[in-house]
Scaffold this motif. Structure first.
Motif, PDB file in Angstrom:
ATOM      1  N   GLY A  69       0.745  -1.450  -0.068  1.00 11.16           N
ATOM      2  CA  GLY A  69      -0.154  -0.097   0.075  1.00 11.16           C
ATOM      3  C   GLY A  69       0.862   1.232  -0.077  1.00 11.16           C
ATOM      4  O   GLY A  69       2.332   0.977  -0.123  1.00 11.16           O
ATOM      5  N   GLU A  90      -3.708   4.215   0.839  1.00 13.75           N
ATOM      6  CA  GLU A  90      -4.080   2.764   0.098  1.00 13.75           C
ATOM      7  C   GLU A  90      -3.458   1.437   0.993  1.00 13.75           C
ATOM      8  O   GLU A  90      -2.325   1.646   1.300  1.00 13.75           O
ATOM      9  CB  GLU A  90      -3.761   2.842  -1.196  1.00 13.75           C
ATOM     10  N   TYR A  91      -4.187   0.859   1.575  1.00 15.64           N
ATOM     11  CA  TYR A  91      -3.881  -0.378   2.310  1.00 15.64           C
ATOM     12  C   TYR A  91      -3.481  -1.415   1.407  1.00 15.64           C
ATOM     13  O   TYR A  91      -4.128  -1.508   0.697  1.00 15.64           O
ATOM     14  CB  TYR A  91      -4.930  -0.549   3.462  1.00 15.64           C
ATOM     15  N   PRO A  92      -3.012  -2.500   2.148  1.00  9.07           N
ATOM     16  CA  PRO A  92      -2.529  -3.686   1.469  1.00  9.07           C
ATOM     17  C   PRO A  92      -3.880  -4.459   0.893  1.00  9.07           C
ATOM     18  O   PRO A  92      -3.860  -4.975  -0.187  1.00  9.07           O
ATOM     19  CB  PRO A  92      -1.682  -4.498   2.307  1.00  9.07           C
ATOM     20  N   ASP A  93      -4.868  -4.449   1.635  1.00 13.75           N
ATOM     21  CA  ASP A  93      -6.229  -5.171   1.070  1.00 13.75           C
ATOM     22  C   ASP A  93      -6.868  -4.316  -0.095  1.00 13.75           C
ATOM     23  O   ASP A  93      -7.858  -4.712  -0.539  1.00 13.75           O
ATOM     24  CB  ASP A  93      -6.904  -5.595   2.259  1.00 13.75           C
ATOM     25  N   GLY A  94      -6.335  -3.231  -0.332  1.00 16.49           N
ATOM     26  CA  GLY A  94      -6.857  -2.384  -1.468  1.00 16.49           C
ATOM     27  C   GLY A  94      -7.923  -1.353  -0.870  1.00 16.49           C
ATOM     28  O   GLY A  94      -8.348  -0.532  -1.756  1.00 16.49           O
ATOM     29  N   THR A  95      -8.178  -1.132   0.423  1.00 11.02           N
ATOM     30  CA  THR A  95      -9.002  -0.148   0.902  1.00 11.02           C
ATOM     31  C   THR A  95      -8.525   1.162   0.916  1.00 11.02           C
ATOM     32  O   THR A  95      -7.072   1.068   1.074  1.00 11.02           O
ATOM     33  CB  THR A  95      -9.603  -0.698   2.368  1.00 11.02           C
ATOM     34  N   THR A  96      -8.932   2.239   1.008  1.00 12.32           N
ATOM     35  CA  THR A  96      -8.487   3.561   1.127  1.00 12.32           C
ATOM     36  C   THR A  96      -9.166   4.387   2.121  1.00 12.32           C
ATOM     37  O   THR A  96     -10.216   3.990   2.558  1.00 12.32           O
ATOM     38  CB  THR A  96      -8.743   4.279  -0.501  1.00 12.32           C
TER      39      THR A  96
END
Length: 175
Positions: A69, A90-96
């Protein structure tokens, strides 16, 4: 009574205490003796430093997180010493997530300071709690060029690389 080279231990102990006591009375020249010299600086109403003037404008930084991210910041440093920064994460799981802060900034020597006064949520200014743990920050300026600003957090050691944004719409209005 124990004797060393013709002197008894009591006399040696007394002489040692006197020497230790007298050594505690000495001072380093210029320290604690009223002779300390400080460098005078100009009246606070004088113009900002050349470094501060060089920082005025809009800067963008994108830093990767260790686990994936990224962290993006767009920071507007105004000539009146105020700032607005928008953070996009932006986090590793795709959430922002996105947040906007406002506050004060200044430069002292090669140290860049920022002090967050609050957040902007839904167009409204929400003041931060005084003396919050992450409100004040100090950064050592490592490099400052026309379009590049590299600085290091005094707290974390993180290094940030910011590039000046070329924008015709650069704003200087208050939040």
């Amino acid at each position: 009574m124990t004797r060393i080279n013709g002197m008894d231990m009591n006399k040696i102990a007394v002489i040692s205490l006197i020497v230790l006591g007298l050594s505690g009375c000495s001072t380093i020249p210029g320290h604690l003796s009223g002779e300390s010299k400080i460098k005078d600086y100009e009246d606070i109403t004088t113009r900002p430093s050349d470094i501060a003037l060089s920082l005025v404008g809009e800067w963008r930084s994108v830093q990767p997180y260790e686990g994936g991210g990224s962290h993006e910041s767009i920071e507007l440093l105004r000539p009146d010493g105020t700032f607005i920064t928008t953070f996009k994460k932006e986090y590793p799981d795709g959430t922002t997530s996105e947040s906007t802060e406002y506050g004060l900034w200044a430069v002292s020597g090669d140290i860049y300071h920022s002090f967050t006064l609050g957040q902007i949520k839904n167009g409204a200014m929400k003041p931060a709690q005084p003396l919050g743990p992450e409100l004040g920050a100090a950064y050592r300026i490592l490099k400052l060029e026309a379009d590049l600003f590299v600085y290091q957090s005094a707290e974390t050691g993180n290094i940030y690389n910011s590039k000046r944004i070329k924008s015709k719409n650069q704003t200087t209005k208050s939040p």
